[in-house]
Motif scaffolding. Structure first.
Motif, mmCIF file in Angstrom:
data_model
loop_
_atom_site.group_PDB
_atom_site.id
_atom_site.type_symbol
_atom_site.label_atom_id
_atom_site.label_comp_id
_atom_site.label_asym_id
_atom_site.label_seq_id
_atom_site.Cartn_x
_atom_site.Cartn_y
_atom_site.Cartn_z
ATOM 1 N N SER A 229 7.247 -9.812 39.500
ATOM 2 C CA SER A 229 7.049 -8.880 38.392
ATOM 3 C C SER A 229 6.176 -9.518 37.305
ATOM 4 O O SER A 229 5.290 -8.862 36.738
ATOM 5 N N TYR A 230 6.424 -10.824 37.039
ATOM 6 C CA TYR A 230 5.632 -11.527 36.036
ATOM 7 C C TYR A 230 4.202 -11.730 36.534
ATOM 8 O O TYR A 230 3.235 -11.601 35.776
ATOM 9 N N GLY A 231 4.051 -12.017 37.830
ATOM 10 C CA GLY A 231 2.728 -12.178 38.396
ATOM 11 C C GLY A 231 1.909 -10.905 38.307
ATOM 12 O O GLY A 231 0.717 -10.931 37.971
ATOM 13 N N ARG A 232 2.538 -9.766 38.586
ATOM 14 C CA ARG A 232 1.819 -8.491 38.487
ATOM 15 C C ARG A 232 1.421 -8.197 37.038
ATOM 16 O O ARG A 232 0.350 -7.656 36.773
ATOM 17 N N TYR A 233 2.319 -8.547 36.120
ATOM 18 C CA TYR A 233 1.994 -8.369 34.699
ATOM 19 C C TYR A 233 0.755 -9.194 34.332
ATOM 20 O O TYR A 233 -0.137 -8.713 33.626
ATOM 21 N N LEU A 234 0.701 -10.446 34.810
ATOM 22 C CA LEU A 234 -0.441 -11.298 34.509
ATOM 23 C C LEU A 234 -1.732 -10.712 35.066
ATOM 24 O O LEU A 234 -2.777 -10.742 34.408
ATOM 25 N N LEU A 235 -1.675 -10.187 36.286
ATOM 26 C CA LEU A 235 -2.869 -9.631 36.925
ATOM 27 C C LEU A 235 -3.365 -8.386 36.206
ATOM 28 O O LEU A 235 -4.562 -8.083 36.211
ATOM 29 N N GLU A 236 -2.450 -7.656 35.585
ATOM 30 C CA GLU A 236 -2.826 -6.392 34.973
ATOM 31 C C GLU A 236 -3.138 -6.514 33.482
ATOM 32 O O GLU A 236 -4.023 -5.819 32.972
ATOM 33 N N ARG A 237 -2.430 -7.440 32.778
ATOM 34 C CA ARG A 237 -2.504 -7.363 31.317
ATOM 35 C C ARG A 237 -2.807 -8.677 30.604
ATOM 36 O O ARG A 237 -3.017 -8.661 29.390
ATOM 37 N N GLU A 238 -2.808 -9.800 31.305
ATOM 38 C CA GLU A 238 -3.057 -11.070 30.620
ATOM 39 C C GLU A 238 -4.557 -11.388 30.658
ATOM 40 O O GLU A 238 -5.107 -11.721 31.699
ATOM 41 N N PRO A 239 -5.247 -11.290 29.496
ATOM 42 C CA PRO A 239 -6.704 -11.507 29.483
ATOM 43 C C PRO A 239 -7.115 -12.874 30.009
ATOM 44 O O PRO A 239 -8.148 -12.989 30.674
ATOM 45 N N LEU A 240 -6.330 -13.917 29.731
ATOM 46 C CA LEU A 240 -6.705 -15.257 30.157
ATOM 47 C C LEU A 240 -6.747 -15.363 31.681
ATOM 48 O O LEU A 240 -7.553 -16.117 32.233
ATOM 49 N N ILE A 241 -5.881 -14.627 32.378
ATOM 50 C CA ILE A 241 -5.892 -14.605 33.847
ATOM 51 C C ILE A 241 -7.003 -13.701 34.347
ATOM 52 O O ILE A 241 -7.754 -14.050 35.262
ATOM 53 N N VAL A 242 -7.122 -12.533 33.742
ATOM 54 C CA VAL A 242 -8.124 -11.558 34.196
ATOM 55 C C VAL A 242 -9.535 -12.096 34.024
ATOM 56 O O VAL A 242 -10.414 -11.863 34.851
ATOM 57 N N GLU A 243 -9.754 -12.871 32.947
ATOM 58 C CA GLU A 243 -11.084 -13.403 32.681
ATOM 59 C C GLU A 243 -11.431 -14.594 33.571
ATOM 60 O O GLU A 243 -12.600 -14.967 33.667
ATOM 61 N N ASN A 244 -10.440 -15.209 34.187
ATOM 62 C CA ASN A 244 -10.673 -16.383 35.027
ATOM 63 C C ASN A 244 -10.539 -15.973 36.487
ATOM 64 O O ASN A 244 -9.430 -15.812 37.006
ATOM 65 N N LEU A 245 -11.665 -15.803 37.148
ATOM 66 C CA LEU A 245 -11.672 -15.273 38.519
ATOM 67 C C LEU A 245 -10.848 -16.132 39.468
ATOM 68 O O LEU A 245 -10.108 -15.611 40.312
ATOM 69 N N ARG A 246 -10.941 -17.451 39.336
ATOM 70 C CA ARG A 246 -10.232 -18.340 40.269
ATOM 71 C C ARG A 246 -8.727 -18.232 40.084
ATOM 72 O O ARG A 246 -7.971 -18.187 41.057
ATOM 73 N N CYS A 247 -8.264 -18.196 38.837
ATOM 74 C CA CYS A 247 -6.827 -18.040 38.584
ATOM 75 C C CYS A 247 -6.342 -16.681 39.082
ATOM 76 O O CYS A 247 -5.268 -16.568 39.673
ATOM 77 N N PHE A 248 -7.142 -15.669 38.819
ATOM 78 C CA PHE A 248 -6.779 -14.310 39.244
ATOM 79 C C PHE A 248 -6.587 -14.242 40.753
ATOM 80 O O PHE A 248 -5.608 -13.696 41.262
ATOM 81 N N ARG A 249 -7.524 -14.842 41.490
ATOM 82 C CA ARG A 249 -7.451 -14.784 42.951
ATOM 83 C C ARG A 249 -6.280 -15.612 43.481
ATOM 84 O O ARG A 249 -5.649 -15.232 44.468
ATOM 85 N N LYS A 250 -5.990 -16.751 42.841
ATOM 86 C CA LYS A 250 -4.874 -17.574 43.300
ATOM 87 C C LYS A 250 -3.550 -16.825 43.166
ATOM 88 O O LYS A 250 -2.698 -16.871 44.053
ATOM 89 N N ILE A 251 -3.351 -16.164 42.035
ATOM 90 C CA ILE A 251 -2.115 -15.387 41.853
ATOM 91 C C ILE A 251 -2.090 -14.223 42.834
ATOM 92 O O ILE A 251 -1.050 -13.910 43.421
ATOM 93 N N SER A 252 -3.230 -13.597 43.034
ATOM 94 C CA SER A 252 -3.294 -12.471 43.970
ATOM 95 C C SER A 252 -2.904 -12.900 45.378
ATOM 96 O O SER A 252 -2.109 -12.234 46.062
ATOM 97 N N ILE A 253 -3.454 -14.009 45.819
ATOM 98 C CA ILE A 253 -3.162 -14.498 47.172
ATOM 99 C C ILE A 253 -1.702 -14.904 47.300
ATOM 100 O O ILE A 253 -1.031 -14.611 48.290
#
Length: 561
Positions: A229-253
């Motif tokens: 639930s926290y991971g999905r929140y980060l992917l949808e609403r945390e700018p620091l994760i959304v702006e960092n493509l590598r972090c975004f993809r790691k959480i997604s995977i």
């Protein structure tokens, strides 16, 4: 405990030794039998040598070896706090004392400087019992400066467990990246979700200055332990994760099991300048050099043993890869020149290429071609795919080692070195052929598109252990040794379009590592750095002192624009 003789009685008084020290303290207070004086500024302390030597290794050695101190029976301590010295002496004599928090630093400093081992252990245990969310920062700092490893470890574990509370403290904002890294890497305390939330808070206190640290620290976390639930929140609403493509993809995977996820509309764009990386074999540190600014910066210590002649390194995209003599390979993500560097073990090579295996890149994969600067007889070219972490053998040819390699227009150029030549000989038992390696003028290219070799124009001379770089459609071969073991004093230039060689004599000294930054060639030797401007063939010495470094390797890092 059983008695050996029924007529013997065990005499055991636990407080006996403590009572003796109490009596010593009474004597000290009354100035009786005191035979030594410690002077700190305007304050002097009378003590007993026997008590002093029993508690301090420093004074124990001093009073046995320094005749002047033994005769004067006096010693002056400089730069120490008299109150902290008085406190240490009281504790040494077994007297109970209360210590204000402001005196912790000075107390540990006196105990560490005078090598009062037992007292230092006592103070460390006391400080450990005093660790809480308000004191952990100060005690952690003391532990780091005075090398109290157990105390430091306890502070890290405490910080990891209570990081959710500590992040609201103003001192959390100014923690260094290495401190945050220690907290995140603690596997025994705290939750990964809490650590990630605290990391995000820490970065947001200074987003502009800390954004480059974020990914490097982020990879330390075990994302499999983050709540979905926290991971999905980060992917949808945390700018620091959304702006960092590598972090975004790691959480997604990790959370969604998919690589086909991209944030919209943000894409990372890192702005860096080209620089040199020098591996210091003596300190185990990496050093960063900006030649244009004549500036050198010491980077973080690494546990890898960068022994001279045992490894090679190369930069590919956002990482440095180190290839060791034992076929192992390490990857370090480069996210910031001042950041926390995290080394990861990658899959080992399939074949033995010896010490300093020759490694090149075409911008997508790594290639190790034949043998390194050793007697290893390798006849393979291997390809490493960083994304898949796989090695594949793509070609095989006559053995070659101690040569130089470059990649130009998707072709690997193997230049000079030693090549195998069958030599008949008679061993002690039986007959056989041995493969003998000798210097060669041979130069071949290997086309990465069709996997074919081509023989090229011979070098003007047989050279091995040289450095080679490419600038445009020219290959520069610098230094090295000749067949007679004499050093090559010239620079050979190969024109790819004409298949012809020419010779330059621009460098003041020859030898060392070579790399290219902004179209100029830099040669790094034991005590200096030289630069060749290829447009006018002018050579100059860079005004940066590297004589204090034991240079085991050097490489360039291109900008990621």
């Amino acid at each position: 405990m059983a008695q050996d003789n029924e007529n013997e009685v065990l005499l055991n008084r636990e407080q006996f030794s403590f009572e003796i020290f109490k009596q010593f303290n009474v004597l000290r207070k009354q100035g009786i039998c005191c035979d030594f004086e410690i002077v700190v500024g305007d304050v002097s302390f009378s003590v007993h040598q026997v008590v002093l030597c029993a508690n301090s290794e420093y004074f124990k050695v001093l009073l046995q070896t320094d005749e002047a101190v033994k005769q004067s029976q006096k010693f002056e301590l400089l730069t120490l706090d008299p109150e902290c010295v008085a406190l240490c002496i009281d504790l040494m004599y077994g007297q109970r004392r209360y210590a204000d928090k402001s005196k912790w630093w000075g107390l540990v400093e006196v105990a560490e400087r005078l090598q009062m081992i037992k007292l230092l252990e006592f103070v460390s245990n006391y400080l450990q019992e005093s660790v809480n969310v308000n004191t952990v920062y100060d005690i952690w700092t003391i532990a780091q400066i005075f090398h109290c490893d157990e105390l430091g470890k306890y502070c890290v574990e405490f910080a990891a467990e209570h990081v959710g509370v500590m992040k609201d403290d103003k001192r959390f904002k100014i923690l260094k990246a290495e401190h945050i890294g220690c907290i995140l890497s603690c596997k025994t305390k705290g939750t990964e979700s809490g650590k990630l939330a605290s990391l995000i808070d820490w970065v947001m206190w200074d987003k502009e200055g800390r954004s480059d640290f974020f990914y490097v620290l982020f990879v330390i976390l075990d994302l499999s332990k983050i709540a979905k639930s926290y991971g999905r929140y980060l992917l949808e609403r945390e700018p620091l994760i959304v702006e960092n493509l590598r972090c975004f993809r790691k959480i997604s995977i990790s959370l969604l099991g998919s690589t086909d996820v991209y944030p919209y509309p943000y894409i990372c764009n890192y702005k860096k300048k080209d620089y040199l990386i020098i591996f210091d074999g003596s300190s185990g540190r990496l050093h960063q050099i900006y030649p244009g600014k004549n500036r050198i910066k010491q980077l973080q210590h690494t546990e890898l043993k960068f022994k001279h002649g045992n490894f090679t390194a190369i930069h590919l995209k956002d990482a440095i890869y180190v290839i060791m003599k034992d076929k192992s390979i390490y990857e370090m993500t480069l996210n910031s020149p001042d950041g926390l560097y995290v080394w990861r073990v990658r899959k080992s090579m399939n074949h033995d290429h010896g010490a300093r295996p020759p490694i090149v890149t075409d911008g997508e994969c790594l290639y190790v071609a034949f043998g390194g600067r050793s007697r290893t007889k390798s006849d393979h070219i291997e390809k490493y795919d960083p994304g898949a972490d796989t090695w594949d053998t793509i070609a095989q040819r006559r053995s070659r080692n101690s040569h130089s390699c470059v990649v130009v227009n998707h072709k690997i150029y193997c230049i000079g070195g030693n090549m195998s030549a069958p030599v008949e000989y008679i061993p002690l038992v039986g007959n056989r052929n041995e493969v003998h390696m000798s210097p060669t003028r041979s130069m071949v290219s290997f086309d990465l598109h069709n996997n074919k070799f081509s023989n090229l124009e011979f070098l003007p001379m047989a050279i091995y252990s040289s450095a080679a770089v490419s600038v445009g459609d020219s290959i520069y071969v610098i230094g090295g040794n000749r067949r007679t073991d004499s050093g090559n004093k010239s620079t050979l230039v190969y024109d790819i379009n004409t298949n012809m060689w020419s010779e330059l004599r621009q460098f003041v000294n020859i030898g060392g590592e070579a790399c290219v930054i902004n179209g100029d060639i830099y040669v790094i030797r034991e005590n200096e750095i030289q630069c060749l401007n290829v447009s006018n063939n002018e050579c100059r010495i860079i005004n940066i002192d590297v004589s204090h470094l034991q240079i085991s390797y050097a490489m360039s890092v291109a900008s990621a624009d």
